[in-house]
Design a protein around this motif. Structure first.
Motif, PDB file in Angstrom:
ATOM      1  N   ILE A  66      41.228  37.541  22.881  1.00  0.00           N
ATOM      2  CA  ILE A  66      40.387  38.177  23.897  1.00  0.00           C
ATOM      3  C   ILE A  66      39.853  37.141  24.883  1.00  0.00           C
ATOM      4  O   ILE A  66      39.816  37.381  26.087  1.00  0.00           O
ATOM      5  N   MET A  69      42.623  36.395  27.198  1.00  0.00           N
ATOM      6  CA  MET A  69      42.821  37.515  28.121  1.00  0.00           C
ATOM      7  C   MET A  69      41.777  37.480  29.225  1.00  0.00           C
ATOM      8  O   MET A  69      42.091  37.672  30.398  1.00  0.00           O
ATOM      9  N   LEU A  70      40.518  37.195  28.841  1.00  0.00           N
ATOM     10  CA  LEU A  70      39.449  37.147  29.855  1.00  0.00           C
ATOM     11  C   LEU A  70      39.684  35.988  30.832  1.00  0.00           C
ATOM     12  O   LEU A  70      39.446  36.129  32.027  1.00  0.00           O
ATOM     13  N   ASP A  71      40.158  34.854  30.306  1.00  0.00           N
ATOM     14  CA  ASP A  71      40.506  33.742  31.197  1.00  0.00           C
ATOM     15  C   ASP A  71      41.528  34.192  32.230  1.00  0.00           C
ATOM     16  O   ASP A  71      41.390  33.927  33.421  1.00  0.00           O
ATOM     17  N   GLU A  73      42.245  37.248  33.199  1.00  0.00           N
ATOM     18  CA  GLU A  73      41.674  38.239  34.125  1.00  0.00           C
ATOM     19  C   GLU A  73      40.850  37.555  35.209  1.00  0.00           C
ATOM     20  O   GLU A  73      40.932  37.905  36.382  1.00  0.00           O
ATOM     21  N   GLU A  74      40.063  36.568  34.784  1.00  0.00           N
ATOM     22  CA  GLU A  74      39.231  35.853  35.756  1.00  0.00           C
ATOM     23  C   GLU A  74      40.103  35.125  36.771  1.00  0.00           C
ATOM     24  O   GLU A  74      39.824  35.152  37.972  1.00  0.00           O
ATOM     25  N   GLU A  77      41.532  37.518  39.197  1.00  0.00           N
ATOM     26  CA  GLU A  77      40.530  37.947  40.178  1.00  0.00           C
ATOM     27  C   GLU A  77      40.339  36.873  41.252  1.00  0.00           C
ATOM     28  O   GLU A  77      40.171  37.189  42.418  1.00  0.00           O
ATOM     29  N   ARG A  78      40.348  35.615  40.797  1.00  0.00           N
ATOM     30  CA  ARG A  78      40.183  34.533  41.781  1.00  0.00           C
ATOM     31  C   ARG A  78      41.368  34.481  42.728  1.00  0.00           C
ATOM     32  O   ARG A  78      41.205  34.314  43.921  1.00  0.00           O
ATOM     33  N   ARG A 209      35.844  34.494  47.565  1.00  0.00           N
ATOM     34  CA  ARG A 209      35.872  34.271  46.116  1.00  0.00           C
ATOM     35  C   ARG A 209      34.622  34.806  45.445  1.00  0.00           C
ATOM     36  O   ARG A 209      34.577  34.958  44.240  1.00  0.00           O
ATOM     37  N   ALA A 211      31.430  37.213  44.336  1.00  0.00           N
ATOM     38  CA  ALA A 211      31.319  38.590  43.853  1.00  0.00           C
ATOM     39  C   ALA A 211      31.038  39.496  45.040  1.00  0.00           C
ATOM     40  O   ALA A 211      30.363  39.094  45.980  1.00  0.00           O
ATOM     41  N   GLU A 215      26.135  47.290  43.522  1.00  0.00           N
ATOM     42  CA  GLU A 215      25.736  48.592  44.038  1.00  0.00           C
ATOM     43  C   GLU A 215      24.249  48.611  44.301  1.00  0.00           C
ATOM     44  O   GLU A 215      23.464  48.097  43.507  1.00  0.00           O
ATOM     45  N   ARG A 248      35.789  56.526  45.150  1.00  0.00           N
ATOM     46  CA  ARG A 248      36.320  55.220  44.757  1.00  0.00           C
ATOM     47  C   ARG A 248      37.499  55.380  43.810  1.00  0.00           C
ATOM     48  O   ARG A 248      38.519  54.727  43.950  1.00  0.00           O
TER      49      ARG A 248
END
Lengths: 260, 181
Positions: A66, A69-71, A73-74, A77-78, A209, A211, A215, A248
């Motif tokens: 996990i 996987m998060l690495d 995903e990050e 995103e970058r 880059r 965020a 909202e 959305r």
């Protein structure tokens, strides 16, 4: 055959009843052997399950998977946030650097890195401002059409990005047209939807880059942003959060189909 | 830059064990469970910005359940694996560590554990999931309803059926019922 109170006995056992109802169940069970037996069974079942059945903890291996996987995903995103076509205000330091030497380039890059959060902090205000201006008569749409094959090509050459476009009239979001808005140093593509009496502006742009803005409600208007493909999208409207979320989702689904 | 990762790790990662337990019980296979959990965490991370509910656990477990269902639908799952030797060994070690006892009662306990495991694994999935969420995760009816995407009344009746089924199967599978305190 089965006592009518069994579900309430179970609910009392599970702590789902208020004190008054629980007491009533208690009084009933005193005179109902079936419910007494049921209660014993519930207790025993729970005790056995909690004693004997535990799959314990996720393995270190799964935790590692996990984390990796998060690495990934990050990193994705970058990458998505660093498109090949740069907005002008970001590209400038690089050619500045070639003119004035490495030191200046470094300083300029640092300045961009340090200033970027400030730039994005301004974005919500600018978007709300653009939304308000659009509501003044005659400014809402530059191209008026419910046909995506009219709206999408119109953006070419007028905006920095080409967002996904579709009419969602069947779902209650009627495409009324598009326009180009100059917001945050970019020529953003704006899709205009009507939902009941509400106007919803959807701004599409090249995200940095950083965020996207979280909202929030500003001056009574709702702002919701997300990433779709390599574009950033922000909706602004006085329509409710639910309505914005539905739109959305429609646009996200469309982007998924579009990029296949 | 974005602190999404750290916010995600603070709110969602603490429920990894719960996600893993649910996946184990739904898929009844350790290998599938890990795949399901990894897929669920990816979906959760991608959807994290849209998480509104204060209850991240129910939100995550609903995603785990959906991942399990889509894995089922795509037919990419391994066969049901009953309690493995290895797993059993781990459990006995844990049990022995928790309560040292003589070999005979240890063996009885192991039999009981296997029986209970088999009975619950044999329940229809819709009953198994509510039972596991109620008894192992200690979730309220409302939370279970959110995860299983059914009304609370349905949670109650499924739970009752699951518990009744255990009762019906218990004596014949169990031999002598043992007092539990």
């Amino acid at each position: 055959m089965q006592c009518a109170e069994t579900l309430r006995v179970q609910a009392a056992f599970d702590g789902e009843l208020d004190a008054v109802s629980a007491a009533a169940v208690e009084r009933h069970a005193e005179h109902c052997p079936e419910c007494q037996a049921l209660r014993e069974h519930l207790k025993e079942t729970r005790a056995r399950i909690r004693r004997d059945l535990d799959y314990g903890h996720a393995s270190p291996e799964l935790r590692g998977r996990i984390a990796r996987m998060l690495d990934a995903e990050e990193a994705a995103e970058r990458r998505a946030a660093r498109p090949s076509v740069r907005p002008a205000w970001r590209a400038r330091p690089f050619w500045l650097g070639t003119l004035t030497g490495a030191g200046a380039a470094l300083a300029a890059s640092l300045a961009v890195v340090l200033l970027a959060p400030l730039v994005f902090a301004r974005l919500p205000d600018e978007l709300i401002g653009a939304h308000l201006r659009s509501l003044e008569s005659g400014r809402l749409t530059a191209v008026i059409s419910t046909d995506r094959h009219t709206v999408k090509p119109w953006f070419a050459g007028r905006t920095d990005v080409s967002p996904v476009v579709a009419d969602f009239g069947a779902q209650g979001y009627r495409l009324v047209g598009g326009r180009a808005d100059y917001v945050d140093h970019q020529r953003m593509a704006v899709l205009v939807y009507e939902h009941g009496a509400h106007v919803i502006n959807v701004f599409a742009f090249l995200p940095g880059r950083e965020a996207l803005p979280a909202e929030r409600s500003l001056r009574g208007y709702h702002l919701a942003c997300w990433r779709g493909g390599d574009l950033g999208y922000c909706t602004v409207s006085d329509a409710g959060w639910e309505e914005l979320a539905s739109l959305r989702q429609l646009l996200l689904d469309l982007a998924v189909r579009d990029t296949r | 830059m974005d602190d999404k990762r750290s916010r995600f790790e603070a709110r969602v990662l603490p429920h990894l064990d719960a996600a893993h337990r649910l996946a184990r019980w739904l898929s009844r296979s350790p290998g599938d469970a890990d795949d399901i959990v990894q897929e669920a965490f990816m979906r959760a991370y991608r959807a994290f910005d849209s998480l509104r509910s204060p209850d991240a656990r129910a939100w995550l477990l609903a995603i785990v359940r959906n991942c399990h269902l889509s894995a089922l639908a795509e037919g990419r799952r391994r066969a049901y694996e009953p309690l493995t030797e290895e797993h059993e060994a781990q459990q006995s070690v844990a049990a022995a560590a928790a309560a040292p006892s003589d070999p005979e009662s240890a063996s009885i306990e192991r039999d009981e554990r296997r029986t209970l495991h088999r009975l619950i694994a044999a329940l229809p999935e819709e009953q198994r999931e509510v039972l596991v969420l109620r008894e192992m995760e200690d979730m309220s009816y409302r939370e279970i309803a959110e995860v299983a995407e059914v009304p609370i009344g349905t949670v109650m009746s499924r739970l009752a059926r699951a518990r009744a089924a255990l009762k019906a199967l218990w004596p014949e599978a169990q031999g002598e019922p043992r007092a539990v305190r």
